[in-house]
Design an enzyme around this catalytic site. Structure first.
Site, PDB file in Angstrom:
ATOM      1  N   ASP A 125      82.160  77.171  39.053  1.00 23.32           N
ATOM      2  CA  ASP A 125      80.849  76.619  39.451  1.00 23.32           C
ATOM      3  C   ASP A 125      80.249  75.716  38.371  1.00 23.32           C
ATOM      4  O   ASP A 125      80.092  76.110  37.220  1.00 23.32           O
ATOM      5  CB  ASP A 125      79.891  77.767  39.787  1.00 23.32           C
ATOM      6  N   ASP A 158      86.303  76.915  34.237  1.00 28.31           N
ATOM      7  CA  ASP A 158      85.278  77.579  35.046  1.00 28.31           C
ATOM      8  C   ASP A 158      85.240  76.905  36.429  1.00 28.31           C
ATOM      9  O   ASP A 158      85.728  75.772  36.581  1.00 28.31           O
ATOM     10  CB  ASP A 158      83.944  77.403  34.304  1.00 28.31           C
TER      11      ASP A 158
HETATM   12 MG   LIG Z   1      79.776  77.544  35.695  1.00 26.00          MG
END
Ligand SMILES: [Mg+2]
EC number: 3.1.3.-
Length: 199
Positions: free
Chosen positions: A10, A8
């Site tokens: 963020d 991922d």
């Molecule tokens: Mg995230």
């Protein structure tokens, strides 16, 4: 043996700051010129920071670009991913960021020298994780971790205020930083790499 590893962006590749002092809160304080504090430990930013949905939408419309552009990279992410890429593993970045932010995201990744093979914008990650034959995923959103783990794919879940109510389980391991992410990826690779047997 080489693996497809999912990551991922963020809250995993980015270093947003702590629950008490983070880029979202700083930008909200600037934008609304009032003291905004984290009030509730939830992934929903409006609920977490006591904004109305209209305020949050207004904020995101005007400031999301800046947050994505200015956020720091997490210490150790570049080094760990570079090492994994050198070992021959394939790195799949899967982000819920809107496709509109693709150019910005590619620039940010380049600026922070984060290596990757594929970048996907996908909100519902588990089906794509399966489709891409990803063997291990790193995320900070509890719901993603649970959905991916339900497919029997191990997840490393980065500890954040919004997942503090979840302690992890046999297949979801909670960690605090990239040092621990690296330890857990190395452990996964050592367990899953067939050792050559001398006969
Ligand atoms: Mg995230």
């Amino acid at each position: 043996m080489y693996y497809n590893l999912g990551i991922d962006i963020d809250g995993v590749l980015t270093d947003e700051g702590t629950a008490e002092n983070n880029i979202w809160q700083r930008k909200m304080n600037e934008y609304f010129s009032r003291d905004i504090k984290l009030g509730k430990y939830t992934y929903n930013l409006a609920e977490a920071y006591g904004l109305s949905e209209a305020e949050l939408n207004d904020f995101l419309k005007n400031k999301l670009f800046e947050v994505y552009q200015q956020v720091n990279s997490a210490p150790g992410a570049r080094e760990t991913l570079s090492e994994l890429a050198e070992q021959g593993h394939k790195l799949f970045l899967i982000t819920a960021r809107h496709e509109n932010f693709r150019d910005l995201t590619e620039d940010w990744l380049e600026q922070h020298q984060i290596p990757y093979h594929e970048l996907h914008h996908q909100h519902d990650k588990a089906p794509l994780v399966l489709q891409k034959n990803i063997s291990l995923f790193v995320d900070d959103k509890k719901e993603n971790a649970i959905n991916i783990a339900a497919e029997n794919i191990p997840v490393i879940l980065v500890s954040k205020y919004h997942n503090s109510d979840f302690k992890g389980n046999q297949i979801i391991t909670k960690v605090d930083n990239w040092e621990q992410i690296k330890e857990n990826i190395d452990l996964f690779l050592s367990k899953n790499t067939p050792t050559s047997k001398l006969s």
